[in-house]
Design an enzyme around this catalytic site. Structure first.
Site, PDB file in Angstrom:
ATOM      1  N   ASP A  53      -6.493  29.046 -11.552  1.00  0.00           N
ATOM      2  CA  ASP A  53      -7.881  28.743 -11.258  1.00  0.00           C
ATOM      3  C   ASP A  53      -8.038  28.952  -9.745  1.00  0.00           C
ATOM      4  O   ASP A  53      -7.055  29.016  -9.016  1.00  0.00           O
ATOM      5  CB  ASP A  53      -8.190  27.295 -11.654  1.00  0.00           C
ATOM      6  N   ASP A  92     -11.004  27.509  -7.219  1.00  0.00           N
ATOM      7  CA  ASP A  92     -11.449  26.353  -6.424  1.00  0.00           C
ATOM      8  C   ASP A  92     -10.664  25.108  -6.803  1.00  0.00           C
ATOM      9  O   ASP A  92     -10.595  24.728  -7.966  1.00  0.00           O
ATOM     10  CB  ASP A  92     -12.948  26.110  -6.631  1.00  0.00           C
ATOM     11  N   THR A 141     -11.670  32.190 -12.888  1.00  0.00           N
ATOM     12  CA  THR A 141     -12.486  31.163 -12.247  1.00  0.00           C
ATOM     13  C   THR A 141     -13.926  31.150 -12.766  1.00  0.00           C
ATOM     14  O   THR A 141     -14.544  32.206 -12.932  1.00  0.00           O
ATOM     15  CB  THR A 141     -12.469  31.349 -10.708  1.00  0.00           C
ATOM     16  N   GLN A 181     -17.693  30.567 -11.958  1.00  0.00           N
ATOM     17  CA  GLN A 181     -18.496  30.628 -10.743  1.00  0.00           C
ATOM     18  C   GLN A 181     -19.979  30.467 -11.073  1.00  0.00           C
ATOM     19  O   GLN A 181     -20.795  31.362 -10.874  1.00  0.00           O
ATOM     20  CB  GLN A 181     -18.221  31.937  -9.988  1.00  0.00           C
ATOM     21  N   CYS A 237     -21.995  31.217 -22.871  1.00  0.00           N
ATOM     22  CA  CYS A 237     -21.276  32.491 -22.852  1.00  0.00           C
ATOM     23  C   CYS A 237     -19.873  32.300 -23.423  1.00  0.00           C
ATOM     24  O   CYS A 237     -19.439  31.176 -23.661  1.00  0.00           O
ATOM     25  CB  CYS A 237     -21.188  33.024 -21.421  1.00  0.00           C
ATOM     26  N   ASP A 290      -6.974  22.752 -12.003  1.00  0.00           N
ATOM     27  CA  ASP A 290      -7.199  21.383 -11.523  1.00  0.00           C
ATOM     28  C   ASP A 290      -8.210  20.641 -12.387  1.00  0.00           C
ATOM     29  O   ASP A 290      -8.561  19.511 -12.079  1.00  0.00           O
ATOM     30  CB  ASP A 290      -7.665  21.395 -10.059  1.00  0.00           C
TER      31      ASP A 290
END
Length: 191
Positions: free
Chosen positions: A7, A9, A50, A52, A97, A126
């Site tokens: 991942d 962030d 990730t 976003q 999605c 995380d």
């Protein structure tokens, strides 16, 4: 192919409650870039998966996202490694999605790109979403305590939180302080 999925962030760079909106705000967590390079030099193809949603929410533009990814890619390359790819979901959480974690669409895209299965590869994240996506595709879920990791760890110990599939068995999740510690473990157990 030895693949590791990360991942972004909260794992590679510091997360922000108001979204990471620019390359300037995309600040690597200490040791994370070096961890990627060490994994890469040990023969792993390291890719990023990730969510976003800030893109769909108008928090930043596609150019900003590309600049963030270029910054991470450049840091990894300057340190002597390379990223295999960056896969991201640009959609709003309400869009339903197929690619927004915990759904497995990003992992499906990684499989298609590399013509391989992600089953049994490490997925380091995380958040509960990361762990759920990992379990759905048969990856080895790894939780880091950076970013939302400490809060996620607490969620894993609450049985009532386990009602939505896939059920995450806390015993199957390996937990480390940060990406550097997770990389140390992976490198020690695979060589």
């Amino acid at each position: 192919m030895k693949l590791i999925i990360l991942d972004r962030d909260g794992v590679i760079n510091h997360d922000r409650d108001d979204y990471v909106k620019s390359a300037d705000e995309c600040i690597p967590i200490a040791g994370s870039i070096d961890a990627i390079v060490r994994l890469n030099k040990a023969g792993f193809t390291v890719v990023i998966a990730t969510n976003q949603a800030g893109l769909a929410k108008g928090k930043f533009e596609l150019e900003d996202l590309e600049a963030m990814h270029e910054k991470i890619t450049q840091r990894v390359e300057e340190t002597g490694g390379e990223l295999g790819g960056i896969f991201y979901c640009p959609h709003h959480p309400d869009d339903n999605c197929k690619c927004r974690k915990p759904k497995p669409g990003l992992l499906d895209a990684i499989e298609a790109e590399f013509n391989t299965s992600v089953e049994s590869c490490y997925f380091i994240g995380d958040s509960l979403r990361d762990l759920q996506a990992a379990v759905q595709k048969g990856c080895k879920p790894v939780l880091v305590k950076t970013g939302n990791g400490v809060r996620t760890l607490a969620q894993l110990t609450v049985p009532s939180f386990q009602t939505t599939p896939p059920i995450i068995d806390a015993d199957q999740v390996q937990v480390f302080d940060n990406l550097a510690a997770a990389a140390d473990f992976i490198l020690a157990t695979t060589h």
